[in-house]
Write a protein that holds these residues in place. Structure first.
Motif, PDB file in Angstrom:
ATOM      1  N   ALA A 231      17.064 -24.574 -85.466  1.00  0.00           N
ATOM      2  CA  ALA A 231      16.255 -25.352 -84.524  1.00  0.00           C
ATOM      3  C   ALA A 231      14.773 -25.072 -84.723  1.00  0.00           C
ATOM      4  CB  ALA A 231      16.675 -25.031 -83.098  1.00  0.00           C
ATOM      5  N   GLN A 232      14.431 -23.808 -84.937  1.00  0.00           N
ATOM      6  CA  GLN A 232      13.038 -23.448 -85.151  1.00  0.00           C
ATOM      7  C   GLN A 232      12.494 -24.112 -86.413  1.00  0.00           C
ATOM      8  OE1 GLN A 232      11.216 -21.454 -82.940  1.00  0.00           O
ATOM      9  NE2 GLN A 232       9.522 -22.290 -84.146  1.00  0.00           N
ATOM     10  N   ALA A 233      13.312 -24.150 -87.455  1.00  0.00           N
ATOM     11  CA  ALA A 233      12.891 -24.786 -88.707  1.00  0.00           C
ATOM     12  C   ALA A 233      12.670 -26.286 -88.497  1.00  0.00           C
ATOM     13  CB  ALA A 233      13.936 -24.553 -89.792  1.00  0.00           C
ATOM     14  N   VAL A 234      13.529 -26.914 -87.726  1.00  0.00           N
ATOM     15  CA  VAL A 234      13.391 -28.347 -87.456  1.00  0.00           C
ATOM     16  C   VAL A 234      12.103 -28.629 -86.687  1.00  0.00           C
ATOM     17  CG1 VAL A 234      14.331 -30.232 -86.067  1.00  0.00           C
ATOM     18  CG2 VAL A 234      15.836 -28.919 -87.565  1.00  0.00           C
ATOM     19  N   VAL A 235      11.852 -27.850 -85.651  1.00  0.00           N
ATOM     20  CA  VAL A 235      10.657 -28.061 -84.834  1.00  0.00           C
ATOM     21  C   VAL A 235       9.393 -27.836 -85.661  1.00  0.00           C
ATOM     22  CG1 VAL A 235       9.335 -27.169 -82.874  1.00  0.00           C
ATOM     23  CG2 VAL A 235      11.799 -27.551 -82.651  1.00  0.00           C
ATOM     24  N   GLU A 236       9.387 -26.776 -86.439  1.00  0.00           N
ATOM     25  CA  GLU A 236       8.201 -26.484 -87.259  1.00  0.00           C
ATOM     26  C   GLU A 236       7.942 -27.586 -88.275  1.00  0.00           C
ATOM     27  OE1 GLU A 236       8.936 -22.647 -88.877  1.00  0.00           O
ATOM     28  OE2 GLU A 236       8.495 -21.581 -86.995  1.00  0.00           O
ATOM     29  N   ALA A 237       9.012 -28.091 -88.901  1.00  0.00           N
ATOM     30  CA  ALA A 237       8.844 -29.153 -89.890  1.00  0.00           C
ATOM     31  C   ALA A 237       8.345 -30.431 -89.236  1.00  0.00           C
ATOM     32  CB  ALA A 237      10.170 -29.412 -90.604  1.00  0.00           C
ATOM     33  N   PHE A 238       8.879 -30.746 -88.062  1.00  0.00           N
ATOM     34  CA  PHE A 238       8.467 -31.961 -87.368  1.00  0.00           C
ATOM     35  C   PHE A 238       7.019 -31.872 -86.935  1.00  0.00           C
ATOM     36  CE2 PHE A 238       8.275 -34.705 -83.566  1.00  0.00           C
ATOM     37  CZ  PHE A 238       8.703 -35.898 -84.128  1.00  0.00           C
ATOM     38  N   GLU A 239       6.623 -30.704 -86.412  1.00  0.00           N
ATOM     39  CA  GLU A 239       5.232 -30.530 -85.987  1.00  0.00           C
ATOM     40  C   GLU A 239       4.283 -30.560 -87.183  1.00  0.00           C
ATOM     41  OE1 GLU A 239       5.314 -26.955 -83.728  1.00  0.00           O
ATOM     42  OE2 GLU A 239       6.067 -27.936 -81.900  1.00  0.00           O
ATOM     43  N   ALA A 240       4.724 -29.996 -88.304  1.00  0.00           N
ATOM     44  CA  ALA A 240       3.879 -30.015 -89.503  1.00  0.00           C
ATOM     45  C   ALA A 240       3.682 -31.435 -90.021  1.00  0.00           C
ATOM     46  CB  ALA A 240       4.508 -29.150 -90.596  1.00  0.00           C
ATOM     47  N   ALA A 241       4.663 -32.305 -89.751  1.00  0.00           N
ATOM     48  CA  ALA A 241       4.558 -33.704 -90.174  1.00  0.00           C
ATOM     49  C   ALA A 241       3.786 -34.542 -89.163  1.00  0.00           C
ATOM     50  CB  ALA A 241       5.950 -34.286 -90.378  1.00  0.00           C
ATOM     51  N   ALA A 242       3.204 -33.867 -88.155  1.00  0.00           N
ATOM     52  CA  ALA A 242       2.382 -34.532 -87.143  1.00  0.00           C
ATOM     53  C   ALA A 242       3.132 -35.647 -86.424  1.00  0.00           C
ATOM     54  CB  ALA A 242       1.099 -35.076 -87.776  1.00  0.00           C
ATOM     55  N   GLY A 243       4.397 -35.394 -86.151  1.00  0.00           N
ATOM     56  CA  GLY A 243       5.187 -36.373 -85.416  1.00  0.00           C
ATOM     57  C   GLY A 243       5.868 -37.409 -86.270  1.00  0.00           C
ATOM     58  N   GLY A 244       5.616 -37.379 -87.553  1.00  0.00           N
ATOM     59  CA  GLY A 244       6.277 -38.321 -88.446  1.00  0.00           C
ATOM     60  C   GLY A 244       7.583 -37.756 -88.967  1.00  0.00           C
ATOM     61  N   PRO A 245       8.303 -38.512 -89.787  1.00  0.00           N
ATOM     62  CA  PRO A 245       9.564 -38.028 -90.344  1.00  0.00           C
ATOM     63  C   PRO A 245       9.345 -36.814 -91.241  1.00  0.00           C
ATOM     64  CG  PRO A 245       9.353 -40.405 -90.607  1.00  0.00           C
ATOM     65  CD  PRO A 245       8.011 -39.890 -90.181  1.00  0.00           C
ATOM     66  N   ALA A 246      10.338 -35.935 -91.256  1.00  0.00           N
ATOM     67  CA  ALA A 246      10.276 -34.751 -92.107  1.00  0.00           C
ATOM     68  C   ALA A 246      11.660 -34.493 -92.668  1.00  0.00           C
ATOM     69  CB  ALA A 246       9.788 -33.546 -91.302  1.00  0.00           C
ATOM     70  N   LEU A 247      11.735 -33.642 -93.676  1.00  0.00           N
ATOM     71  CA  LEU A 247      13.010 -33.265 -94.276  1.00  0.00           C
ATOM     72  C   LEU A 247      13.232 -31.765 -94.109  1.00  0.00           C
ATOM     73  CD1 LEU A 247      13.151 -35.250 -97.664  1.00  0.00           C
ATOM     74  CD2 LEU A 247      14.598 -35.592 -95.650  1.00  0.00           C
ATOM     75  N   VAL A 248      14.441 -31.382 -93.694  1.00  0.00           N
ATOM     76  CA  VAL A 248      14.855 -29.987 -93.618  1.00  0.00           C
ATOM     77  C   VAL A 248      16.247 -29.888 -94.228  1.00  0.00           C
ATOM     78  CG1 VAL A 248      15.446 -28.044 -92.112  1.00  0.00           C
ATOM     79  CG2 VAL A 248      13.477 -29.482 -91.577  1.00  0.00           C
ATOM     80  N   ASP A 249      16.378 -29.127 -95.290  1.00  0.00           N
ATOM     81  CA  ASP A 249      17.660 -28.985 -95.996  1.00  0.00           C
ATOM     82  C   ASP A 249      18.245 -30.341 -96.368  1.00  0.00           C
ATOM     83  OD1 ASP A 249      17.504 -26.218 -95.726  1.00  0.00           O
ATOM     84  OD2 ASP A 249      18.583 -26.233 -93.820  1.00  0.00           O
ATOM     85  N   GLY A 250      17.372 -31.259 -96.781  1.00  0.00           N
ATOM     86  CA  GLY A 250      17.816 -32.572 -97.217  1.00  0.00           C
ATOM     87  C   GLY A 250      18.144 -33.543 -96.110  1.00  0.00           C
ATOM     88  N   LYS A 251      17.920 -33.154 -94.848  1.00  0.00           N
ATOM     89  CA  LYS A 251      18.240 -34.019 -93.717  1.00  0.00           C
ATOM     90  C   LYS A 251      16.959 -34.563 -93.107  1.00  0.00           C
ATOM     91  CE  LYS A 251      22.502 -31.574 -92.538  1.00  0.00           C
ATOM     92  NZ  LYS A 251      23.240 -30.816 -91.481  1.00  0.00           N
ATOM     93  N   LEU A 252      16.995 -35.845 -92.747  1.00  0.00           N
ATOM     94  CA  LEU A 252      15.833 -36.491 -92.154  1.00  0.00           C
ATOM     95  C   LEU A 252      15.671 -36.020 -90.712  1.00  0.00           C
ATOM     96  CD1 LEU A 252      13.588 -38.650 -92.461  1.00  0.00           C
ATOM     97  CD2 LEU A 252      15.241 -40.310 -91.561  1.00  0.00           C
ATOM     98  N   ILE A 253      14.452 -35.584 -90.384  1.00  0.00           N
ATOM     99  CA  ILE A 253      14.139 -35.099 -89.044  1.00  0.00           C
ATOM    100  C   ILE A 253      13.189 -36.077 -88.377  1.00  0.00           C
ATOM    101  CG2 ILE A 253      13.227 -33.188 -87.687  1.00  0.00           C
ATOM    102  CD1 ILE A 253      15.769 -32.549 -89.312  1.00  0.00           C
ATOM    103  N   GLU A 254      13.693 -36.712 -87.303  1.00  0.00           N
ATOM    104  CA  GLU A 254      12.863 -37.608 -86.516  1.00  0.00           C
ATOM    105  C   GLU A 254      12.843 -37.101 -85.071  1.00  0.00           C
ATOM    106  OE1 GLU A 254      12.925 -41.876 -88.575  1.00  0.00           O
ATOM    107  OE2 GLU A 254      14.879 -41.315 -87.754  1.00  0.00           O
ATOM    108  N   LEU A 255      12.168 -37.844 -84.204  1.00  0.00           N
ATOM    109  CA  LEU A 255      11.945 -37.371 -82.841  1.00  0.00           C
ATOM    110  C   LEU A 255      13.229 -36.974 -82.098  1.00  0.00           C
ATOM    111  CD1 LEU A 255      10.056 -36.794 -80.485  1.00  0.00           C
ATOM    112  CD2 LEU A 255      10.154 -39.227 -79.889  1.00  0.00           C
ATOM    113  N   PRO A 256      14.309 -37.772 -82.117  1.00  0.00           N
ATOM    114  CA  PRO A 256      15.517 -37.357 -81.374  1.00  0.00           C
ATOM    115  C   PRO A 256      16.084 -36.026 -81.866  1.00  0.00           C
ATOM    116  CG  PRO A 256      15.632 -39.682 -81.930  1.00  0.00           C
ATOM    117  CD  PRO A 256      14.466 -39.118 -82.682  1.00  0.00           C
TER     118      PRO A 256
END
Length: 272
Positions: A231-256
């Motif tokens: 969860a921490q990795a997901v939040v950090e990646a999302f915040e680093a993307a400034a609210g845009g889509p991000a990838l963590v372990d090959g999975k797309l991370i969006e707002l939900p």
């Protein structure tokens, strides 16, 4: 209000069990004046519960009272006793509308939270409004009474609609949702599996009727170290993307996905 992973019901006419309940590991204990107490014992159980509440140490496990229902001959005495009681919250059986909680709040004269039990078709029909009613801290699903009212089986599928309604109503109102206590004691693997199904449906905790049920329920509602790290990795990646889509372990991370991760971190912080 502290989020309850587990809430242990204890008969109010069994003062020999009160301390054990506080030491069970449950996040909350509810002294039960309703189903667990025979009519002849109502007055003595009420007096014993009030005495214990007045003498218990400050802080620690939250302790509440489950009152008898509004249609019973004991409700008026319960309500008079509840106002000065040193209880942290009040459970209200067979909630049927949001209006009754405004009345209860005025009668008690304070802001201690109410926990309605939704355990009838009428209560389920109005659970969206009940969840948003004044002073409500969460809803407890009364599966035993509900199944008796409807005439359905107590297994998962017949009660899925009711559970889904309650979980969604509580999420919309921003209050807790506690699942019904398990009926069986001594089957921790079954208990864990059932509890996890409700957790994945959106429930935030579960009621218990025996101290042995508390540990497995707490375990299901306590994020593991691995869950927290992901969860921490997901939040950090999302915040680093400034609210845009991000990838963590090959999975797309969006707002939900980020919101779900933040909920895991909030639950973990609540256990620190």
């Amino acid at each position: 209000m502290v989020q309850f992973r587990s809430l242990l019901f204890t008969p109010a006419n069994r003062p020999d069990r009160f301390v054990r309940a506080l030491e069970s590991g449950a996040d909350a204990v509810c002294l039960d004046l309703e189903d667990a107490v025979a009519p002849a014992d109502k007055a003595s159980a009420r007096a014993g519960a009030l005495e214990f509440l007045a003498q218990r140490p400050a802080g620690g496990v939250q302790v509440g009272l489950r009152l008898n229902g509004r249609s019973t001959p004991w409700f008026a005495d319960d309500l008079r006793a509840a106002a000065p009681a040193e209880a942290d919250f009040f459970m209200i059986p067979k909630a049927s509308s949001a209006h009754e909680f405004g009345m209860l709040q005025r009668a008690l004269g304070d802001a201690r939270p109410f926990w309605p039990l939704v355990e009838t078709p009428e209560g389920l029909m109005r659970c969206w409004d009940i969840a948003e009613a004044p002073g409500v801290g969460g809803i407890l699903f009364g599966a035993f009474d509900y199944s008796a009212e409807v005439g359905c089986d107590m297994s998962w599928e017949p009660l899925l609609f009711a559970r889904s309604q309650i979980a969604a109503a509580c999420a919309r109102a921003g209050v807790q949702a506690l699942d019904a206590p398990p009926g069986l004691v001594g089957e921790p693997e079954v208990l864990s599996a059932e509890t996890d199904r409700a957790r994945r449906l959106g429930f935030t905790g579960r009621a218990c009727i025996h101290p042995d049920q508390v540990g497995p329920v707490n375990a299901v509602y306590t994020p593991s170290a691995e869950d927290v790290a992901k969860a921490q990795a997901v939040v950090e990646a999302f915040e680093a993307a400034a609210g845009g889509p991000a990838l963590v372990d090959g999975k797309l991370i969006e707002l939900p996905v980020a919101r779900a991760a933040r909920r895991i971190l909030e639950r973990a912080r609540g256990r620190d």
